[in-house]
Design an enzyme around this catalytic site. Structure first.
Site, PDB file in Angstrom:
ATOM      1  N   ARG A 239       0.850  -1.184   0.000  1.00 36.98           N
ATOM      2  CA  ARG A 239       0.000   0.000   0.000  1.00 36.98           C
ATOM      3  C   ARG A 239       0.889   1.237   0.000  1.00 36.98           C
ATOM      4  O   ARG A 239       1.946   1.260   0.651  1.00 36.98           O
ATOM      5  CB  ARG A 239      -0.919   0.015   1.227  1.00 36.98           C
ATOM      6  N   GLU A 267      -2.420   8.052  -4.649  1.00 36.92           N
ATOM      7  CA  GLU A 267      -2.544   7.120  -5.759  1.00 36.92           C
ATOM      8  C   GLU A 267      -3.763   7.477  -6.607  1.00 36.92           C
ATOM      9  O   GLU A 267      -4.881   7.442  -6.088  1.00 36.92           O
ATOM     10  CB  GLU A 267      -2.686   5.698  -5.223  1.00 36.92           C
ATOM     11  N   HIS A 286      -1.392  -0.202  -9.868  1.00 38.63           N
ATOM     12  CA  HIS A 286      -2.013  -1.050  -8.850  1.00 38.63           C
ATOM     13  C   HIS A 286      -2.602  -2.311  -9.492  1.00 38.63           C
ATOM     14  O   HIS A 286      -3.772  -2.631  -9.321  1.00 38.63           O
ATOM     15  CB  HIS A 286      -3.099  -0.275  -8.100  1.00 38.63           C
TER      16      HIS A 286
END
Length: 328
Positions: A239, A267, A286
């Site tokens: 993360r 992000e 991701h």
């Protein structure tokens, strides 16, 4: 779950196994619990089979599901939708996080091998020049290759443990930092336990696999980034908030460090952020977790858990309330 994902999560062979195992009160996926069909099913349901897009399963919902005994999640974390009230009421809970760990670990191994070979900056030079690399290009690299690599794994999560297994294909020493793994546990994994400062200061590659919790946010901070040796490769498939992106940026802009980042904080990064254009940084959107045909692996695991439940066997991938604070 999101109805649009149903056929991906449960492709035909997995769907057939599901239908052999359970009586489906709602043959199609539902995305909310307030429709008449969903309300009727809740009154009879013994198991909720959930996935990405599941609405909150809280105390109010549980009051409407008096027969409910289990929640089996065909995805990763249950913390985004499942209230602790489920554990208070004695429900058993399972997650397919172990299936999602498989592609993340594979992606990580690929990132380590490609990053150690300095593939990303050298491929950029090759694409720009359209001629072969030169000795000067290689000399500019701090080091090159996987032989004798020291890899520091931050977090013995499901993904971290699978990465450790995959790293056995390399001629590498593996260091591990995880406050929940003692010396005996580290020996069983075949790794050397160490504190985090030592790990970041002595590893050629630092790969992050801890969950995002209040204790782990910013764990790779400015001080620890400064401890990394020139040429260290940082891989983050966990993360974004675990790494101080802005502190890392200066070391990447200078070329002191390299990075493969599947996640960042924020992000995505702002459009004008310098990391987008650095030759020593490889950014991906991701995508390390289950994508495309990998998603069916999650459904298959969930259906096998459902089959274990149906025959009264212990779940193989249970989620325990006591672990919620330290898992993803």
């Amino acid at each position: 779950m999101d109805p649009g994902l149903l056929d991906d999560v449960f492709p035909p062979p997995v769907r057939a196994r599901l239908e052999e195992t359970a009586d489906l009160l709602t043959p199609s996926a539902i995305s909310e619990f307030d429709s008449p069909g969903a309300a009727a099913a809740l009154g009879r349901a013994e198991v909720l089979l959930t996935g990405w897009g599941c609405p909150p399963v809280d105390a109010g919902l549980l009051d409407r599901a008096p027969e409910l005994r289990a929640v089996i999640h065909a995805a990763g974390t249950v913390k985004t939708f499942l209230s602790p009230a489920a554990f208070d009421r004695g429900l058993v809970v399972s997650s397919a996080a172990a299936a999602n760990a498989v592609p993340v670990a594979e992606f990580t191994l690929a990132a380590i091998i490609m990053g150690a070979k300095r593939v990303f900056p050298l491929a950029g030079l090759f694409r720009t020049r359209r001629t072969h690399r030169t000795h000067a290009d290689l000399d500019r690299q701090h080091w090159l290759g996987t032989h004798g690599l020291t890899v520091g794994v931050v977090g013995a999560s499901r993904i971290g443990r699978r990465v450790i297994e995959l790293l056995r294909v390399l001629d590498a020493e593996v260091l591990l930092h995880d406050p929940y793994v003692d010396a005996a546990g580290a020996r069983s994994l075949g790794v050397t336990p160490t504190d985090l400062d030592t790990l970041v200061a002595t590893s050629d590659v630092v790969t992050v696999h801890a969950p995002d919790t209040p204790e782990t946010r910013g764990i790779i901070d400015a001080r620890r980034i400064a401890l990394m040796r020139p040429g260290t490769l940082l891989v983050n498939t966990a993360r974004g908030p675990l790494v101080d992106t802005e502190a890392l940026t200066g070391h990447l802009v200078s070329g002191r460090l390299d990075a493969v980042l599947d996640v960042t904080h924020p992000e995505p990064l702002p459009e004008d952020h310098p990391l987008w254009d650095l030759p020593n940084v490889f950014l991906t959107p991701h995508l390390a977790g289950a994508q495309g045909n990998e998603v069916g692996r999650l459904g298959a695991l969930a259906v096998e858990e459902l089959a274990r439940y149906a025959r009264g066997a212990a779940l193989e991938h249970p989620v325990h309330r006591a672990d919620l604070g330290r898992i993803a």
